[in-house]
Design a protein around this motif. Structure first.
Motif, short mmCIF file in Angstrom:
data_model
loop_
_atom_site.label_atom_id
_atom_site.label_comp_id
_atom_site.label_asym_id
_atom_site.label_seq_id
_atom_site.Cartn_x
_atom_site.Cartn_y
_atom_site.Cartn_z
N VAL A 196 0.87 -1.18 0.00
CA VAL A 196 0.00 0.00 0.00
C VAL A 196 0.91 1.22 0.00
N LEU A 212 -9.18 7.46 2.77
CA LEU A 212 -10.11 6.34 2.50
C LEU A 212 -11.13 6.31 3.63
N HIS A 215 -14.09 1.29 5.78
CA HIS A 215 -14.59 0.24 4.88
C HIS A 215 -14.15 -1.12 5.36
N ASP A 217 -12.60 -4.63 3.57
CA ASP A 217 -11.91 -4.89 2.30
C ASP A 217 -12.63 -5.95 1.48
N GLN A 228 -7.59 -9.15 7.87
CA GLN A 228 -6.57 -8.40 7.13
C GLN A 228 -5.41 -8.05 8.07
N LEU A 230 -2.09 -5.47 8.26
CA LEU A 230 -1.42 -4.31 7.64
C LEU A 230 -0.19 -3.99 8.47
N ASN A 242 -4.78 5.85 10.71
CA ASN A 242 -5.86 4.89 10.46
C ASN A 242 -7.00 5.09 11.46
N LEU A 370 2.84 0.62 3.59
CA LEU A 370 2.29 -0.48 4.38
C LEU A 370 2.34 -1.72 3.51
C1 OGA Z 1 -6.45 -0.62 2.17
C2 OGA Z 1 -6.46 0.31 3.24
C3 OGA Z 1 -5.21 1.61 4.71
C4 OGA Z 1 -4.01 2.49 4.75
O1 OGA Z 1 -5.43 -0.72 1.52
O2 OGA Z 1 -7.47 -1.30 1.99
O3 OGA Z 1 -7.47 0.45 3.84
O4 OGA Z 1 -3.69 2.90 5.85
N1 OGA Z 1 -5.33 0.95 3.51
O5 OGA Z 1 -3.40 2.78 3.74
#
Ligand code: OGA
Ligand code: NM2
Ligand code: ZN
Ligand code: ZN
Length: 395
Positions: A196, A212, A215, A217, A228, A230, A242, A370
């Motif tokens: 990311v 964003l 949501h 994913d 998920q 991250l 976040n 990320l």
């Molecule tokens: C994603 C997302 C979060 C971020 O890639 O689905 O939510 O912190 N990324 O970049």
């Protein structure tokens, strides 16, 4: 970011010493097991016979059932109850004389009282903004070195829907190593892991420096990923915090304040789509999904990937009204926990419970990177049970 260390979290469900059997009788067409802890278990004959624990009905090596339901006689009933001890007894059945052994521990584990059934279906512990101060974090090395810490981390993950891992090596692919320890990495069109980062020709808005909205994913997949991960490798760019929201709590609030909207989102699905040069993924999901008991099991919410609603036209206006009402609840600042990931921190999130979003960042002013991957829930639940069964019983 900093979150409270998790050593105040409750120790969970260490196996208790099994109760002892006092008496076994038949009352009104059911077996009644009386226990020395004062409880009675009522058990239907068919259930007992279908779950016969003998070596003919169950392969002693694999533990898998050999018996088939059509071989269970209709009207099977105990002819005699033999060899009753505190730990076990045997039923001799009519009409066929089959003998079935049952152990106290097994009977307690599978008891059919409402309380026992409820214990086997733990409910999520809800949280909102106030949770920012208590949200749990675990040092990765502690998990690696201590099965109790790993078990506690996974308990928290299932109770709260997310957990933060700290002191994770800032190395390429580490996220998948962790994914494969907890469960099994799911390969998708984004690969085994995905980066990311803000890039020139993104196929997904995640790969920009835009904000964003919260949501879940990949609702355009069937099934969507369960969990998920991250992992933050670089966080030099200003911004990019976040935001986490407890989607199940928000959905249960909607049920209380607008029952009709809740019902609509549990009944009429939304359509989701992701398409790029190589991919055309489409799936339908309930924005609010219910479990077998009618509790909220999870949510599917992703504005970026919403496809045109594909519902009978009479339903469309009330569907959007309901969806809007739910979206408003998800934006309530009182439900938001904000975290700014530093390199070496890794968020693990139950994807259909905890919605995540990110603030915009300034890719011109610094790098942000990320790395993520998806794993399925069943494997993680399995690991959690295996860890529990290997722990020494609590004193
Ligand atoms: C994603 C997302 C979060 C971020 O890639 O689905 O939510 O912190 N990324 O970049
Ligand atoms: N990425 C980061 O569900 C989504 O489309 C969110 C997922 C591209 C794997 C982004
Ligand atoms: Zn049998
Ligand atoms: Zn996302």
């Amino acid at each position: 970011m900093s979150l409270a260390a998790a050593d105040k979290m409750p120790e969970t469900a260490a196996p208790r010493p099994p109760a002892a059997i006092r008496r076994v009788t038949v009352v009104s067409g059911r077996l009644v097991v009386e226990w020395d802890d004062g409880a009675d278990s009522l058990l239907p004959f068919t259930w007992l016979r279908a779950n016969c624990q003998c070596a003919t009905c169950r392969d002693p090596k694999s533990g898998q059932r050999l018996a088939e339901i059509v071989d269970v006689p209709l009207n099977a009933a105990p002819r005699r109850i033999n060899a009753v001890t505190p730990e076990a007894f045997t039923i001799e059945w009519t009409p066929d004389g089959h003998r079935s052994p049952y152990r106290a521990e097994w009977l307690k584990e599978h008891d059919l009282s409402p309380a026992a059934i409820a214990r086997r279906r733990p409910r999520p512990l809800f949280w909102g903004a106030e949770f920012a101060d208590e949200a749990p974090s675990f040092a990765w090395l502690e998990i690696v070195n201590d099965p109790r810490a790993e078990h506690r981390a996974l308990t928290v993950l299932f109770e709260r829907g997310f957990v933060l891992l700290t002191e994770v090596a800032v190395t390429n692919g580490m996220v998948a190593e962790i994914g494969d320890r907890f469960g099994h990495v799911r390969v998708t069109n984004y690969g085994r892991i995905f980066d990311v980062v803000s890039m020139p020709d993104p196929n997904n808005l995640a790969y920009t420096d835009r904000a964003l909205g919260v949501h879940t994913d990949n609702p355009y997949r069937d099934p969507p990923p369960g969990i998920q991960l991250l992992h933050c490798l670089l966080a030099e760019a200003p911004g990019g915090e976040n935001i986490l929201v407890d989607g199940i709590r928000a959905a249960e609030s909607l049920r209380r304040i607008d029952g009709a909207a809740f019902e609509m989102l549990t009944r009429m699905p939304q359509h989701f789509r992701f398409a790029d040069a190589d991919t055309d993924l489409r799936a339908r999901q309930h924005v609010i999904a219910l479990d077998f008991e009618g509790n909220v099991a999870g949510v599917h919410f992703n504005e970026r990937s919403a496809a045109p609603l594909d519902l009978p036209l009479e339903a469309v206006d009330s569907w959007y009204a309901a969806y809007r009402r739910f979206a408003e609840l998800l934006r309530d600042p009182q439900g938001e926990v904000t975290v700014r990931l530093d390199p070496g921190e890794l968020l693990v999130m139950v994807n259909d419970r905890v919605l995540h979003g990110r603030a915009a960042f300034d890719a011109g002013a610094g790098r942000r990177h990320l790395q993520g991957c998806y794993i399925d829930k069943d494997g993680v639940e399995s690991r959690w049970r295996m860890l529990a069964s290997a722990l020494p019983p609590a004193p």
